[in-house]
Scaffold this active site. Structure first.
Site, PDB file in Angstrom:
ATOM      1  N   ALA A 230      11.098   3.821  16.145  1.00  0.00           N
ATOM      2  CA  ALA A 230      11.248   4.469  17.455  1.00  0.00           C
ATOM      3  C   ALA A 230      12.383   5.488  17.450  1.00  0.00           C
ATOM      4  O   ALA A 230      13.310   5.392  16.655  1.00  0.00           O
ATOM      5  CB  ALA A 230      11.521   3.396  18.507  1.00  0.00           C
TER       6      ALA A 230
ATOM      7  N   GLY B 131       8.943   0.464  14.092  1.00  0.00           N
ATOM      8  CA  GLY B 131       7.658   1.079  14.403  1.00  0.00           C
ATOM      9  C   GLY B 131       7.058   1.789  13.195  1.00  0.00           C
ATOM     10  O   GLY B 131       5.831   1.926  13.099  1.00  0.00           O
TER      11      GLY B 131
ATOM     12  N   GLU C 154       5.262  -0.824  11.397  1.00  0.00           N
ATOM     13  CA  GLU C 154       4.090  -1.216  12.204  1.00  0.00           C
ATOM     14  C   GLU C 154       2.980  -0.170  12.077  1.00  0.00           C
ATOM     15  O   GLU C 154       1.798  -0.503  12.022  1.00  0.00           O
ATOM     16  CB  GLU C 154       4.504  -1.415  13.666  1.00  0.00           C
ATOM     17  CG  GLU C 154       5.390  -2.648  13.811  1.00  0.00           C
ATOM     18  CD  GLU C 154       5.829  -2.904  15.244  1.00  0.00           C
ATOM     19  OE1 GLU C 154       6.471  -2.011  15.822  1.00  0.00           O
ATOM     20  OE2 GLU C 154       5.530  -3.985  15.775  1.00  0.00           O
TER      21      GLU C 154
ATOM     22  N   GLU D 229      13.952  -5.257  14.780  1.00  0.00           N
ATOM     23  CA  GLU D 229      14.060  -5.321  16.249  1.00  0.00           C
ATOM     24  C   GLU D 229      14.937  -6.468  16.736  1.00  0.00           C
ATOM     25  O   GLU D 229      15.599  -6.366  17.763  1.00  0.00           O
ATOM     26  CB  GLU D 229      12.658  -5.443  16.875  1.00  0.00           C
ATOM     27  CG  GLU D 229      11.806  -4.194  16.760  1.00  0.00           C
ATOM     28  CD  GLU D 229      11.161  -3.985  15.395  1.00  0.00           C
ATOM     29  OE1 GLU D 229      11.387  -4.804  14.475  1.00  0.00           O
ATOM     30  OE2 GLU D 229      10.425  -3.002  15.237  1.00  0.00           O
TER      31      GLU D 229
END
Ligand code: NAD
Length: 703
Positions: free
Chosen positions: A62, A103, A106, A126
């Protein structure tokens, strides 16, 4: 599509992410990925897609600059990007090198195939922000690396080298060579073999003895997590991956993510994350200030601080010329440095050979002459202005022009010290905390005449040696010691009012402080404060500086180092044991002050001590001693053991509500016999409370 490069090579579309420095998945890049996938989907000549990074690697996840802004949620959000990738009818290959985190990982997991370099760094960090991977990471990772390994990665948040995950279903291929070429080879092979998309969601996790392992994992993680809800929530999300169908698992992950996002612990950790980034921005500093090169440093004084400061530099590979007054002091200092490394040797985090390499970076000396060519000197001699005057005069005469002259003083006026030289623009305070080789905090004290490039260089140097640097202006105690003095006074008042050291310490430790004020005082040594109070009493004969610690010192109780202070200590042990002799001293002190002891509750202890910190912090911000309230938080978190899950005293004040804090302070100020001047809400705090605002809303603050 400026931050994504689209290129077709034969039948393969190569989508190169180009959003420096770490290809963070900000709104523009997310949009660009979705558009590029649609273009690849529509192009009949394209039969496979490669997603590859640039710069520092695949993707760092992110975009932190978007945190808390509408952009972070603007369509397409990360979920829709992942869905677009997963739903693509042509095989999508993630080509991974460098950083692949959060992210970014991911995204890679949503791709149909993955190829990586051995050295790529993968992580789902995270949890370090009090969260869990919120875009399918907790559901897909265990499907490819196995439950246990995924649990370790997600609960720790630590990076793993791709090479260590070789052989798992995470990777379809690995390469030690050119990643782009290898990814194209893989794409061509897939096309040739007619292999289409393969989705991680379709894999099943196999786990013999699942219940027993889950029970063990839950217990262990809960035990280690302490007050943080995120690690146990990670285990819950992973459990859903094991037990539920994929879509139900995703929903569970989302629910847990949303709950964590709203938790005070995560808000605090995210605040700290932003605060650390904000701290390096210096108000009024022109953008183009060049830093001075620092290749060799000098340290004057090889005592407690000089030794630790020397270690901080040599640990970062910087050669140090270490100056002392006598051979004996120099030998003692060097022996202490060597001894301080013994722990690391025993733990195996340092080898003998590396230790010798580091020690070889030290040039011990009794002469000023070898300091002539250093780029920066840190003075860490006795806290005595006359001693410092002599040192700075000698340094000014010897050290080359353009070098930075720094003082580690805790209490003396840096502007006065700067005036001992002909180059006050090159003088700065570098206030390390003890033990200087361990503590991450560094207060960088900007004197009235400190030049911008001197300050910028000191901030850059702090980063080189792994410190969290916070800029402070000159005042008595700078940020941290000025606040801790107030905290200590509040604690002392409670002692006189009726509480005992062990009750006050326990209440504040239950609040989350690493150590209560009296244990901390015993550790630091009570004689230091005693000497300061004696000096102040002579300076200000009309003020009352009396303190229970004075009586302890008169009895030879200087704290841990003498085996007795506010507590007693068994020989060689550090455990603070309550002492009836101290209770008797406190009782006599109360009698002398004509105080009738009252019952003090734990809640009152926390309220008074912590609100005293907040109140002084508000003054420090208003006076411009700290640049922003989040800097105050960093000082207290990293120098004084404030609990991270509360985000620092100022953030804690914001969370409680400044109106609540101001009202409590006013109530204490109005109490009969109290110190109204001490407790009256600081004007900044009073104003923010009135306006219903927070410290974080002040201009220039981190969050
Ligand atoms: P210390 O007494 O342990 O060490 C001081 C050293 O300086 C001694 O080894 C002494 O021989 C040497 N010295 C004295 N005069 C000298 C001179 N003219 N030239 C070269 N060496 C000289 O003291 P310390 O605790 O290391 O404190 C040093 C400085 O750091 C002080 O200004 C203190 O306020 C500051 N400080 C201390 C702490 C702490 O927790 N101890 C924390 C932050 C800052």
């Amino acid at each position: 599509m400026s931050n994504l490069d689209f290129e077709v090579s034969g039948a393969v579309a190569v989508l190169r992410l180009d959003n420096p420095p770490v290809n963070s998945l900000g709104h523009e890049l997310r949009r660009a990925i979705v558009d590029a996938l649609a273009r690849a989907e529509d192009d009949p000549a394209v039969q496979a897609v490669v997603l590859i990074g640039s710069g520092k690697g695949f993707s760092g996840g992110a975009d932190i600059r978007e945190f808390g802004t509408p952009k972070s949620l603007a369509a397409p959000n990360l979920h829709s990007v992942l869905r677009a990738v997963e739903d693509c009818s042509k095989p999508v290959i993630a080509a991974i090198d460098g950083v692949c985190m959060g992210g970014g990982l991911e995204l890679a997991l949503a791709c149909h195939y993955r190829i990586a370099t051995l050295e790529a760094q993968l992580a789902l960090p995270e949890v370090k922000l009090g969260l869990l991977p919120g875009a399918g990471g907790s559901q897909r990772l265990p499907r490819v690396v196995g439950f246990e390994r995924a649990l370790n990665m997600i609960v720790s948040g630590n990076p793993v080298r791709a090479g260590e995950l070789r052989g798992t279903a995470l990777f379809d291929a690995m390469t030690a060579g050119d990643l782009r070429a290898a990814a194209l080879d893989l794409a061509r092979a897939l096309i040739a073999e007619g292999r289409g998309p393969k989705r991680v969601r379709d894999l099943r996790i196999t786990m013999p003895d699942a219940e027993a392992y889950l029970q063990f994992a839950r217990n262990t993680v809960r035990g280690l997590a302490g007050p943080y809800p995120a690690p146990p929530a990670c285990v819950e999300a992973l459990t859903a991956a094991l037990k539920e169908p994929f879509e139900a698992g995703l929903r569970r992950e989302r629910e847990l993510f949303v709950t964590l996002m709203a938790s005070p612990e995560s808000a605090a950790l995210r605040h700290i994350f932003q605060a650390e980034r904000a701290a390096s921005h210096i108000n009024g500093m022109p953008a183009a200030v060049a830093t001075r090169p620092i290749n060799r440093v000098g340290v004057v004084g090889a005592g407690t601080m000089g030794g630790g400061i020397t270690m901080s530099f040599i640990n970062a590979g910087l050669p140090v010329t270490l100056l002392e007054t006598t051979q004996e002091a120099l030998d003692r200092g060097l022996a202490n440095i060597r001894r301080n490394y013994q722990g690391a040797l025993r733990k195996g985090s340092l080898t003998e050979a590396r230790l010798e390499q580091r020690l070889a970076l030290i040039t011990p000396t009794l002469q000023y002459e070898p300091l002539r060519e250093v780029d920066l000197v840190v003075e860490a001699v006795f806290e005595d202005l006359e001693v410092k005057r002599k040192v700075f005069e000698r340094l000014d005469a010897i050290v080359k022009r353009g070098a930075i002259l720094a003082s580690n003083t805790s209490t003396l006026n840096l502007d006065v010290i700067a005036r001992f030289t002909q180059r006050p623009q090159d003088v700065i305070g570098l206030h390390f905390f003890s033990p200087a080789n361990i503590m991450r905090l560094l207060e960088v004290v900007r004197g009235a005449e400190t030049a911008n490039d001197t300050l910028a260089t000191a901030m850059a140097l702090a980063k080189t040696i792994g410190k969290i640097a916070v800029v402070a202006a000159v005042c008595d105690g700078f940020i941290g010691n000025r606040m801790v003095a107030r905290y200590g006074m509040a604690a002392h008042d409670l002692l006189v009012a009726g509480a005992l050291p062990q009750q006050i310490d326990a209440a504040l430790q239950n609040f989350g402080m690493a150590m209560g004020p009296f244990r901390m005082a015993d550790l630091a040594g009570l004689d230091i404060g005693w000497a300061i109070r004696k000096r102040r009493a002579a300076e200000f004969p009309n003020e009352d500086f009396a303190n229970v610690a004075d009586i302890l010192c008169e009895a030879g109780r200087f704290g841990q180092k003498t085996g007795a202070g506010f507590y007693r200590y068994e020989a060689g042990a550090r455990e603070a044991l309550p002492d009836a002799a101290v209770t008797a001293i406190i009782e006599r002190y109360r009698e002398a002050k004509r105080v009738v002891p009252r019952t003090v509750s734990d809640a009152e202890i926390v309220e008074r001590c912590i609100y005293a910190l907040i109140n002084e912090g508000a003054r420090i911000v208003a006076e411009g001693i700290a640049q922003r309230s989040s800097d105050v938080d960093l000082v207290y978190l990293n120098g004084y053991g404030f609990p991270a899950y509360r985000g620092g005293p100022m953030f804690y004040g914001d969370s409680v509500g400044l109106m609540t804090v101001a009202r409590a302070l006013s109530r204490i100020a109005a109490a009969p016999g109290g110190d109204a001047a001490f407790w009256t809400p600081a004007p900044l705090l009073a104003r923010l409370a009135r306006e219903g605002k927070t410290f974080s809303e002040l201009r220039g603050s981190a969050t």
